[in-house]
Design a protein around this motif. Structure first.
Motif, mmCIF file in Angstrom:
data_model
loop_
_atom_site.group_PDB
_atom_site.id
_atom_site.type_symbol
_atom_site.label_atom_id
_atom_site.label_comp_id
_atom_site.label_asym_id
_atom_site.label_seq_id
_atom_site.Cartn_x
_atom_site.Cartn_y
_atom_site.Cartn_z
ATOM 1 N N CYS A 154 0.916 -1.146 0.022
ATOM 2 C CA CYS A 154 0.019 -0.023 0.086
ATOM 3 C C CYS A 154 0.840 1.356 -0.128
ATOM 4 O O CYS A 154 2.055 1.370 0.374
ATOM 5 C CB CYS A 154 -1.009 -0.108 1.141
ATOM 6 N N SER A 155 0.475 2.138 -0.545
ATOM 7 C CA SER A 155 0.957 3.794 -0.460
ATOM 8 C C SER A 155 1.422 3.980 0.947
ATOM 9 O O SER A 155 0.613 4.018 2.002
ATOM 10 C CB SER A 155 0.087 4.687 -1.083
ATOM 11 N N GLY A 156 2.658 4.104 1.090
ATOM 12 C CA GLY A 156 3.015 4.557 2.711
ATOM 13 C C GLY A 156 3.968 3.270 3.192
ATOM 14 O O GLY A 156 4.433 3.773 4.137
ATOM 15 N N HIS A 158 6.843 0.770 3.999
ATOM 16 C CA HIS A 158 8.299 0.771 3.741
ATOM 17 C C HIS A 158 8.955 -0.668 3.967
ATOM 18 O O HIS A 158 8.448 -1.581 4.641
ATOM 19 C CB HIS A 158 8.713 1.659 5.099
ATOM 20 N N THR A 178 4.911 4.493 -2.969
ATOM 21 C CA THR A 178 3.573 5.632 -2.958
ATOM 22 C C THR A 178 2.994 5.493 -4.093
ATOM 23 O O THR A 178 3.443 4.538 -5.052
ATOM 24 C CB THR A 178 4.358 6.919 -2.859
ATOM 25 N N GLU A 179 1.851 6.321 -4.482
ATOM 26 C CA GLU A 179 1.311 6.279 -5.516
ATOM 27 C C GLU A 179 2.144 6.863 -6.794
ATOM 28 O O GLU A 179 2.907 7.842 -6.471
ATOM 29 C CB GLU A 179 -0.070 7.069 -5.683
ATOM 30 N N ALA A 209 10.433 7.119 9.141
ATOM 31 C CA ALA A 209 9.194 6.394 8.475
ATOM 32 C C ALA A 209 8.556 5.553 9.626
ATOM 33 O O ALA A 209 7.346 5.647 9.777
ATOM 34 C CB ALA A 209 9.260 5.912 7.201
ATOM 35 N N ASN A 213 5.475 7.981 10.087
ATOM 36 C CA ASN A 213 4.719 7.446 9.220
ATOM 37 C C ASN A 213 5.388 7.565 7.910
ATOM 38 O O ASN A 213 6.012 8.453 7.623
ATOM 39 C CB ASN A 213 3.437 7.717 9.184
ATOM 40 N N GLN A 215 4.059 8.260 4.797
ATOM 41 C CA GLN A 215 3.337 9.074 3.867
ATOM 42 C C GLN A 215 3.968 10.699 4.693
ATOM 43 O O GLN A 215 4.322 11.401 3.808
ATOM 44 C CB GLN A 215 1.974 9.438 4.304
ATOM 45 N N LEU A 218 7.419 10.598 2.964
ATOM 46 C CA LEU A 218 7.319 10.915 1.460
ATOM 47 C C LEU A 218 6.944 12.399 1.237
ATOM 48 O O LEU A 218 7.569 13.164 0.110
ATOM 49 C CB LEU A 218 6.193 9.948 1.158
ATOM 50 N N GLU A 219 6.232 13.250 2.126
ATOM 51 C CA GLU A 219 6.114 14.490 1.863
ATOM 52 C C GLU A 219 7.360 15.186 2.049
ATOM 53 O O GLU A 219 7.504 16.145 1.269
ATOM 54 C CB GLU A 219 4.857 15.064 2.579
ATOM 55 N N ASN A 264 2.542 5.334 13.102
ATOM 56 C CA ASN A 264 1.556 4.604 12.290
ATOM 57 C C ASN A 264 1.730 2.980 12.231
ATOM 58 O O ASN A 264 1.167 2.460 11.618
ATOM 59 C CB ASN A 264 1.335 5.267 10.875
#
Length: 483
Positions: A154-156, A158, A178-179, A209, A213, A215, A218-219, A264
């Motif tokens: 899933c996206s997010g 690792h 990620t997408e 991460a 988390n 995401q 990634l941001e 997360n």
């Protein structure tokens, strides 16, 4: 064994697509046609990309689940500060054929096969005229894990890899998912396919991460051009982490995020074990089994599903090679005529004892001894600070068997461990309930886990009044089948 060849209008030249082929040519399976169409939308000027192809297809007994990996040259976007790069796209995690040779066909409304394909964006080096092929083997490795475990990404998410992705001296040794920023979901005759992009990261970024988390990290990577930029392009020559490039990111974003949001990461696959120190050797099972009413106390639906997902999945702790190989039967081509089912890996007979809704008896323990290898033990502070202090739970699932250890806080509703009986077990699944006061004390006592370079094994921590002992042991202890 793989080969590199130019692509073509029908890159899947091979057996007929069988049922569902409709008006498509027999040498162009419709599932592949949908993915290839999305690639043609992005790269209309590259109808014949280079491809890495599995010489002996997986459905004929070969070891590589991906039939093809296409490699495109992407010019980037100078206006967005996106550099030129190589774009890799996999073919095979989704259902390409629709005839059950690899994936069970379940209709058009749900996911096609595993529901996704992998992509990867690698920065093009100056003077590089052809894409390196090592990313294709990396993608095959991830695909082997998916086919072996039947667990999807899933996206997010690792993935700990513990080695430079290209086998060089690079600091890029792990991955986030990620997408893909350009590729859109595709509706095929066999279901929907989405595209998950692999993003190479440094060890420090992976740990961030885990503690916060995926995401969020990634941001942050998107805001640092040399570390990925808006399209999250992997540069294997990147020598600095985002925290070295911008030291404020750690304190102002990550540390604040951990304090505010917690982690997360609800659990990991790990080298771990536990012993019941309160069990006299002569006791039989029934004398230690205590029924709680006529039904077991149950975790809430949300917590149960999260723990089940943790026990199903978990790539974070396995040492390299992190991904298990295809099983021997599949490798030898003895099982190629049976399509894998989308089963919950906990629903096997050997794992039934740790499925929450199937558990009938609760065994209350007076004293327990927890054992972890160094890498697993290093995550205990994360478990305590990032999860339990935020009213959550954290699960260690053994990579060598059915053993599982779940830490729960008093805020986790319905756990079968209670403040009165903080240690409780269902078969090989142990729950440990820790109060906030005890968590704070443990964090102080376990502070040296944050300095692994000064760590000497074995290491033992003990809280006699709580009847709890934790040992950090060498990997060899867990690798020994007699353990």
């Amino acid at each position: 064994m793989e080969g590199v060849r130019p692509g073509g209008a029908a890159p899947a030249g091979g057996p007929s697509s069988g049922s569902g082929s409709g008006s498509f040519p027999s040498l162009f399976p419709p599932g592949l046609h949908g993915i290839y169409g999305e690639c043609r939308r992005l790269y209309p000027d590259q109808p014949n990309p280079l491809q890495v192809t599995a010489i002996l297809k997986y459905w004929l007994g070969g070891p590589d689940p991906l039939d093809y990996v296409s490699m495109y040259r992407n010019l980037g976007n100078p206006a967005l500060n996106v550099p030129e790069h190589w774009h890799y796209v996999s073919f095979g995690l989704s259902d390409l054929y629709g005839d059950n040779r690899v994936h069970e066909f379940t209709g058009t409304d749900g996911p096609s096969g595993f529901g996704f394909e992998l992509t990867f964006r690698l920065k093009r080096e100056t003077g590089e005229s052809a894409p390196p092929t090592w990313p294709a083997e990396l993608m095959q490795g991830l695909a082997r894990y998916v086919f072996q475990s039947e667990n999807t990404f899933c996206s997010g998410d690792h993935v700990s890899w513990h080695s430079p992705l290209d086998n060089s001296e690079s600091r890029i040794q792990h991955m986030l998912l990620t997408e893909d920023p350009q590729m859109q979901p595709v509706q095929t005759p066999f279901g929907v396919v989405t595209f998950l992009q692999i993003v190479g990261v440094c060890t420090e970024e992976l740990h961030a991460a885990q503690q916060w988390n995926g995401q969020g990290i990634l941001e942050l990577l998107r805001t640092v051009p040399v570390a990925g930029g808006p399209w999250l392009i992997t540069d294997m020559r990147r020598g600095e982490t985002i925290f070295e490039i911008d030291p404020h990111l750690q304190q102002e974003r990550v540390d604040k995020g951990i304090e505010t949001d917690g982690s997360n990461l609800s659990g990991v696959s790990a080298k771990c074990a536990w012993d019941d120190l309160s069990r006299p050797p002569e006791d039989d099972e029934d004398s230690r089994s205590i029924c709680i009413g006529t039904q077991p106390r149950r975790l809430s639906g949300k917590d149960t599903e999260q723990i089940r997902e943790t026990l199903r999945r978990g790539l974070e702790i396995n040492s390299k090679p992190v991904l298990p190989p295809i099983n021997t039967q599949r490798q030898n081509g003895l099982n190629h005529d049976r399509a894998p089912s989308r089963k919950d890996s906990l629903e096997s007979e050997s794992s039934a004892a740790i499925i929450p809704h199937e558990l009938i008896r609760t065994r209350q323990l007076e004293s327990v001894h927890l054992k972890f290898n160094q890498e697993s033990g290093a995550l205990i502070p994360l478990c305590l600070r990032g999860r339990l202090l935020h009213g959550r739970h954290f699960t260690y699932k053994s990579i060598t068997g059915d053993t599982a250890i779940t830490f729960v806080s008093t805020g986790v509703e319905g756990a079968f461990a209670t403040e009165e009986h903080p240690y409780a077990a269902h078969g090989p699944w142990l729950q440990i309930l820790l109060t906030e006061e005890f968590v704070e004390r443990m964090l102080e006592d376990l502070e040296d886990l944050n300095s692994p370079e000064e760590f000497k094994l074995p290491k033992e921590y003990s809280w006699p009044e709580k009847k709890l002992k934790v040992s950090i042991l060498p990997d060899a202890v867990f690798d020994n089948p007699l353990h």
